[in-house]
Design a protein around this motif. Structure first.
Motif, PDB file in Angstrom:
ATOM      1  N   ILE A  56      -2.555  -8.145  -6.976  1.00 17.61           N
ATOM      2  CA  ILE A  56      -2.514  -6.732  -6.744  1.00 17.61           C
ATOM      3  C   ILE A  56      -2.094  -6.174  -5.090  1.00 17.61           C
ATOM      4  O   ILE A  56      -2.756  -7.067  -4.201  1.00 17.61           O
ATOM      5  N   ASN A  57      -1.279  -5.511  -4.902  1.00 17.45           N
ATOM      6  CA  ASN A  57      -0.705  -5.287  -3.882  1.00 17.45           C
ATOM      7  C   ASN A  57      -1.861  -4.513  -2.949  1.00 17.45           C
ATOM      8  O   ASN A  57      -2.635  -3.819  -3.372  1.00 17.45           O
ATOM      9  N   THR A  58      -1.346  -4.329  -1.409  1.00 18.46           N
ATOM     10  CA  THR A  58      -2.297  -3.803  -0.792  1.00 18.46           C
ATOM     11  C   THR A  58      -2.579  -2.216  -0.806  1.00 18.46           C
ATOM     12  O   THR A  58      -3.406  -1.563  -0.286  1.00 18.46           O
TER      13      THR A  58
ATOM     14  N   MET B 148      -2.159  -0.240 -13.536  1.00 19.08           N
ATOM     15  CA  MET B 148      -2.209  -0.326 -12.096  1.00 19.08           C
ATOM     16  C   MET B 148      -2.228   0.985 -11.592  1.00 19.08           C
ATOM     17  O   MET B 148      -1.488   2.127 -11.935  1.00 19.08           O
ATOM     18  N   ILE B 149      -3.078   1.388 -10.602  1.00 18.62           N
ATOM     19  CA  ILE B 149      -3.328   2.496  -9.917  1.00 18.62           C
ATOM     20  C   ILE B 149      -2.753   2.418  -8.535  1.00 18.62           C
ATOM     21  O   ILE B 149      -3.286   2.014  -7.521  1.00 18.62           O
ATOM     22  N   ASP B 150      -1.619   3.284  -8.259  1.00 24.11           N
ATOM     23  CA  ASP B 150      -0.946   3.097  -6.875  1.00 24.11           C
ATOM     24  C   ASP B 150      -1.587   4.423  -6.045  1.00 24.11           C
ATOM     25  O   ASP B 150      -1.635   5.391  -6.181  1.00 24.11           O
ATOM     26  N   ARG B 151      -2.257   3.700  -4.985  1.00 27.30           N
ATOM     27  CA  ARG B 151      -2.929   4.433  -3.978  1.00 27.30           C
ATOM     28  C   ARG B 151      -2.271   5.017  -2.730  1.00 27.30           C
ATOM     29  O   ARG B 151      -2.808   5.419  -1.670  1.00 27.30           O
ATOM     30  N   SER B 152      -0.949   4.404  -2.671  1.00 26.09           N
ATOM     31  CA  SER B 152       0.013   4.726  -1.458  1.00 26.09           C
ATOM     32  C   SER B 152       0.133   6.178  -1.100  1.00 26.09           C
ATOM     33  O   SER B 152       0.435   6.086   0.080  1.00 26.09           O
ATOM     34  N   GLN B 153       0.008   7.247  -1.962  1.00 26.76           N
ATOM     35  CA  GLN B 153       0.209   8.294  -1.533  1.00 26.76           C
ATOM     36  C   GLN B 153      -1.312   9.201  -1.042  1.00 26.76           C
ATOM     37  O   GLN B 153      -1.186  10.446  -1.035  1.00 26.76           O
ATOM     38  N   GLU B 154      -2.124   8.568  -1.016  1.00 23.40           N
ATOM     39  CA  GLU B 154      -3.569   9.051  -0.995  1.00 23.40           C
ATOM     40  C   GLU B 154      -3.464   9.325   0.554  1.00 23.40           C
ATOM     41  O   GLU B 154      -3.023   8.687   1.479  1.00 23.40           O
TER      42      GLU B 154
END
Length: 111
Positions: free
Chosen positions: A23-25, A103-109
């Motif tokens: 899982i990426n960071t 997969m839950i992408d949190r990069s835009q939080e």
């Protein structure tokens, strides 16, 4: 946050521990299935290991499979940023499978 339903396939070509999902960071994941199959009459011991980010490998599943399919995620496996899922077979080139996950992408939080 963006959600993506994904799957990864794997072939256990060695008897070494093989990383099948990292899982990426900027993401987290909910693993629904870790399906492994052995297609002939060979007994293969399968070990499933979870490595938490910065932690040690911890075995979370083990079973001997012979011409069968097994799902090692009986409920779900929650994975956080930097975690890795690894699988090892006791015999090379006899087991393969797939990992299904959200997969839950949190990069835009914000924050």
């Amino acid at each position: 946050m963006a959600n993506f339903y994904k799957s990864e396939t794997f072939n256990l070509t060695t008897t070494n521990l093989t990383t099948v999902l990292t899982i990426n960071t900027s993401s987290i994941a909910i693993v629904k299935a870790v399906q492994t199959t052995v297609i002939d009459n060979t007994n293969v011991d399968i070990d499933v290991v979870l490595k938490k980010s910065g932690g040690s490998d911890v075995e979370i599943g083990h079973k001997q499979i012979n011409k069968a399919t097994e799902n090692f995620a009986k409920d779900v496996i929650n994975m956080e940023a930097g975690d890795a899922l690894k699988i090892k077979g006791s015999v090379a080139n006899k087991a393969s499978g797939q990992v299904s996950y959200l997969m839950i992408d949190r990069s835009q939080e914000n924050g």
